[in-house]
Design an enzyme around this catalytic site. Structure first.
Site, PDB file in Angstrom:
ATOM      1  CE1 TYR A  40      -4.171  -1.813   0.604  1.00 59.24           C
ATOM      2  CE2 TYR A  40      -2.714  -3.265   1.844  1.00 59.24           C
ATOM      3  CZ  TYR A  40      -3.925  -3.021   1.217  1.00 59.24           C
ATOM      4  OH  TYR A  40      -4.890  -4.004   1.203  1.00 59.24           O
ATOM      5  CB  CYS A  51      -0.015   6.696  -8.122  1.00 57.24           C
ATOM      6  SG  CYS A  51      -0.016   5.428  -6.823  1.00 57.24           S
ATOM      7  CD  GLU A  75       3.889   2.802  -5.911  1.00 59.95           C
ATOM      8  OE1 GLU A  75       5.047   2.503  -5.556  1.00 59.95           O
ATOM      9  OE2 GLU A  75       3.093   3.471  -5.230  1.00 59.95           O
ATOM     10  CE1 TYR A 123      -4.271   0.550  -6.709  1.00 59.19           C
ATOM     11  CE2 TYR A 123      -2.193   1.770  -6.651  1.00 59.19           C
ATOM     12  CZ  TYR A 123      -3.568   1.720  -6.486  1.00 59.19           C
ATOM     13  OH  TYR A 123      -4.238   2.867  -6.127  1.00 59.19           O
TER      14      TYR A 123
END
Length: 428
Positions: free
Chosen positions: A205, A386, A426, A428
């Site tokens: 996280y 992000c 970044e 995810y």
């Protein structure tokens, strides 16, 4: 330790005479309080206010506060310095133990908003956190995690937001230091469903606070976590067996619960500070705003002697609707305080339309300002992304199309940005 609590807008008259140099504490996710009887404010809420200035008779609100205190059994203790760059230690304390409410044990995560148009910043400690030359990396690993504790868990989206997002403050006691842009790993309790007998795997996280944490003392870190739930496409009902293990563990945590963390990890999203006048373009979707909150607090909220930001920070935030905006009041305050140094553009996919009449996504906002963005990149600006992986294809396609319209090769430009360390991703 007593808890922070909000002071409602409806009670603002009480504090209307505060000196303009004093920061004001508020909590964006808690409901506004309608105070009919002022003494109820102190009966229901306890304040631990490190920037509380000393009492002075000429301030009418403080005289009112003292009268209120007298009717509730609360004693206001205040000592300190009028300079907002020093840590004030005033606090409200319950001296009459029989009147002490249960609410004193409840901890709310707080955000800081400047009370006026002054640019007074918050003092931070320990200053030794500025002395390290290299970022801390992997101090704790999955086989030897650090056991921290939960300070607070706070829902930070409105009722019309699709899903739940929480701001979670973790007390690491100063033992797991980190830099802005890094991540913590979290190991949820229980067995790995795919490997019976083995612990759950680490989930990463992005940290949503500066190295000093939300309490500015270097002992906490904050995470921005969306609760992951699964809905069966056929029935439309939630299937608890497929819910996100770690996100639900975090969002369901209570103050005092233990949590195993690893890290910190990551270098790609570190905030470059060699040039305090640089331009930083931040593009985030949903909880991808986490590292950018840390950047902006360091730039505009904290009094960091070694980093006096004088450049441009430009945040593009994409979410579903107004109720889904994260830390919006905090960012809006920076916009009011530092209009020459901060820009803030929101893409609300369910409320706004792009130029073609479709839903507004962050890539549409980028295209809207494409000429300016490309010029800033040519001048050395850093650009950060992000959020979910799904955001990047649309953004890359938009940037490629804009580059071609400008007669440039996006492939070559992207290679140059990476070579110059201007490109930070970044997902995810």
């Amino acid at each position: 330790k007593l808890a922070f609590t909000p002071i409602a807008a409806s009670a603002s008259l009480l504090f209307s005479k505060l000196p303009h140099s004093c920061p004001f504490l508020f909590s964006p996710s808690l409901p506004q309080i309608k105070i009919q009887n002022p003494s109820e404010l102190l009966r229901k809420h306890v304040i631990d206010w490190p920037w509380l200035p000393p009492l002075e008779p000429r301030w009418l609100p403080w005289r009112r506060l003292v009268r209120m205190v007298a009717t509730t059994g609360v004693v206001l203790r205040s000592r300190g310095n009028n300079s907002c760059n020093k840590s004030w230690t005033g606090k409200l304390a319950w001296e009459n133990k029989t009147l002490q409410p249960r609410h004193t044990k409840k901890v709310f995560c707080m955000y800081v908003q400047q009370a006026s148009k002054s640019k007074c910043k918050v003092a931070i400690k320990p200053l030794e956190l500025e002395n390290t030359k290299e970022p801390p990396l992997n101090l704790y690993k999955p086989k030897g995690p650090y056991t921290a504790s939960i300070v607070s868990v706070e829902r930070i989206v409105g009722p019309k937001a699709p899903g739940e997002t929480c701001h979670i403050v973790i007390d690491h006691g100063g033992n797991v230091p980190y830099w802005e842009g890094q991540s913590y790993g979290v190991i949820p309790p229980g067995e790995n469903p795919k490997k019976p007998g083995a612990p759950n795997t680490v989930r990463l996280y992005s940290i949503a606070s500066t190295r000093y944490g939300d309490s500015f003392d270097g002992r906490t870190a904050s995470l921005c976590v969306r609760r992951a739930v699964y809905y069966d496409p056929e029935t439309g009902k939630e299937d608890p067996s497929k819910k996100g293990i770690c996100s639900n563990f975090l969002c369901d945590s209570k103050p005092g619960d233990k949590i195993q963390i690893t890290g910190p990890s990551g270098k790609i999203m570190l905030l470059p500070e060699d040039d305090p006048n640089a331009t930083h373009i931040m593009i985030g979707t949903g909880t991808g705003v986490a590292p950018f909150r840390g950047y902006l607090r360091r730039m505009f909220m904290e009094d960091v002697s070694s980093f006096k930001f004088g450049g441009l920070a430009w945040l593009f935030l994409g979410v579903a609707n107004t109720d889904s905006l994260l830390y919006d009041e905090e960012f809006t305050n920076y916009l009011q305080q530092y209009p020459e140094n901060f820009r803030y553009d929101k893409a609300l996919s369910r409320e706004q339309k792009n130029k073609s009449g479709g839903k507004m996504y962050v890539q549409d906002k980028i295209e809207e300002y494409s000429d300016e963005i490309f010029k800033l990149l040519d001048d050395g600006a850093h650009i950060y992304f992000c959020g979910l992986k799904g955001m990047m294809p649309g953004i890359q396609d938009t940037l490629k199309r804009v580059a071609e319209q400008r007669g440039e090769s996006w492939h070559q430009k992207l290679s140059q940005l990476k070579k110059n360390k201007q490109w930070h991703v970044e997902v995810y």
